[in-house]
Scaffold this active site. Structure first.
Site, PDB file in Angstrom:
ATOM      1  N   THR A 103       0.820  -1.203   0.000  1.00 50.34           N
ATOM      2  CA  THR A 103       0.000   0.000   0.000  1.00 50.34           C
ATOM      3  C   THR A 103       0.859   1.260   0.000  1.00 50.34           C
ATOM      4  O   THR A 103       1.882   1.293   0.669  1.00 50.34           O
ATOM      5  CB  THR A 103      -0.811   0.032   1.320  1.00 50.34           C
ATOM      6  N   ARG A 111     -13.877  -7.838   0.261  1.00 50.04           N
ATOM      7  CA  ARG A 111     -12.984  -7.638   1.418  1.00 50.04           C
ATOM      8  C   ARG A 111     -12.396  -6.228   1.380  1.00 50.04           C
ATOM      9  O   ARG A 111     -11.965  -5.740   0.339  1.00 50.04           O
ATOM     10  CB  ARG A 111     -11.857  -8.676   1.381  1.00 50.04           C
ATOM     11  N   GLY A 159      -3.991  -5.791   6.548  1.00 52.89           N
ATOM     12  CA  GLY A 159      -4.917  -4.793   7.072  1.00 52.89           C
ATOM     13  C   GLY A 159      -5.731  -5.252   8.261  1.00 52.89           C
ATOM     14  O   GLY A 159      -6.057  -4.449   9.147  1.00 52.89           O
TER      15      GLY A 159
END
Ligand code: GLY
Length: 343
Positions: free
Chosen positions: A203, A231, A257
């Site tokens: 990310t 998700r 996450g």
């Protein structure tokens, strides 16, 4: 807040930190009101953040606003088809659909987020419009797409031939189950990817402070590769993947996450800085919490935090070696290796 309540809060946070980390992480009480003005800085996750920082600097270097800088910065990896963890070219979910998560936050606690958005190359810009044009904070799925199209965004196929090929390869041996099929990319000490999967979980989270001393942040990802359809990870969850408090500082995360959401990681990091922790020590404490909750699992996954405080200090910390963050200011342009819990 009364003085006694403030003292209570401070001592309870210090107590729990000492219990987890084994030492007092609060080097000194934070001087939360002094921003370093006229000294803009941008900090982002990973080594590819260096290129994104250049985009942010085009704004910051001209005296522009931190919010504009972080949006411009993360749009660079969003549009890069070779980056398979963000935006265009991101690895799809297990149904072959590229679903994107992003959020943005400014210096006044204004924030916007999109979750599970398909077909739009720049989810960060949609998140910004959610923040600026709606009374809401989060739009998801079809609603987010409808909003984007109504605001002039173009529908595009985000699944590149490379990502489609990788997904089809994965499908050959995949257990089509609700499980973490590939945990995430782990690295050895030389920064080489270790066995266990393709680029995953990289990310981009970015935080900036502008010349006026105001802070903003942005976070954007295609999420866990081959995830269950629908998700959503930490990245678009305000407080988990990103948090900005213009009095204190900002934090963002990368990695699995689910573990970050459980501890509301980025908000935790900012609150620890509020109580005097340095950016690195605050990130370390957040990582310690993840280890404490799941000591065995924490050995097999990656989570990294990076933080920037109001004085322009930055730091990061991760579970595994290999997490890095990129910094650009008037005096620094560098990728830093974060320290890690495991060696
Ligand atoms: N940190 C990105 C994700 O879990 O989706």
């Amino acid at each position: 807040m009364s003085t006694s309540r403030r003292k209570f809060l401070r001592s309870s946070v210090i107590g729990s930190a000492a219990a987890v980390g084994g030492s007092n992480i609060f080097a000194s009480s934070a001087n939360t009101s002094t921003a370093i003005k006229n000294n803009p800085v941008v900090v982002s996750t990973w080594d590819f953040g260096k290129t994104a920082n250049v985009g942010a600097w085009e704004v910051l270097g001209k005296g522009g606003r931190a919010l504009d800088a972080v949006e411009a910065g993360v749009r660079i990896p969003e549009a890069d088809p070779t980056n398979q963890t963000i935006g265009y070219g991101g690895l799809p979910d297990r149904d072959g659909r590229v679903t994107l998560d992003a959020c943005i936050m400014d210096e006044k606690y204004n924030c916007g987020s999109v979750m599970c958005l398909e077909h739009i190359i720049h989810p960060i810009s949609v998140a910004r419009l959610v923040m600026e044009k709606t009374p809401h904070i989060i739009l998801t799925g079809d609603g987010a797409l409808q909003f984007a199209l109504a605001n002039g965004f173009r529908k595009q196929n985000l699944l590149t031939p490379e990502s489609e090929k990788a997904w089809k390869e994965w499908m050959k041996s995949a257990n089509y189950k609700p499980e973490m099929n590939i945990e995430n990319r782990l690295y050895n000490k030389d920064n080489d990817p270790m066995p266990g999967g393709p680029n995953n979980h990289d990310t981009i989270g970015m935080m900036a402070m502008d010349a006026a001393g105001n802070m903003s942040g942005a976070c954007t990802t295609s999420g866990l590769a081959y995830k269950m359809h629908g998700r959503v990870g930490d990245s678009p969850v305000i407080g988990a993947g990103l948090y900005v408090d213009n009095e204190i500082g900002a934090a963002t995360s990368s990695g699995v996450g689910e573990e970050v959401i459980r501890i509301v990681g980025s908000h935790l990091v900012v609150e620890l800085m509020r109580h005097g922790a340095t950016p690195e020590m605050a990130c370390k404490e957040a990582v310690n919490r993840i280890v404490k909750r799941s000591p065995e699992k924490s050995k097999t996954i990656q989570v990294g935090f990076v933080a920037l405080n109001k004085q322009g200090q930055y730091g990061g910390y991760s579970l595994q070696p290999g997490f890095s963050y990129s910094v650009k200011s008037n005096t620094v342009e560098q990728v830093f290796k974060a320290k890690s819990y495991y060696q």
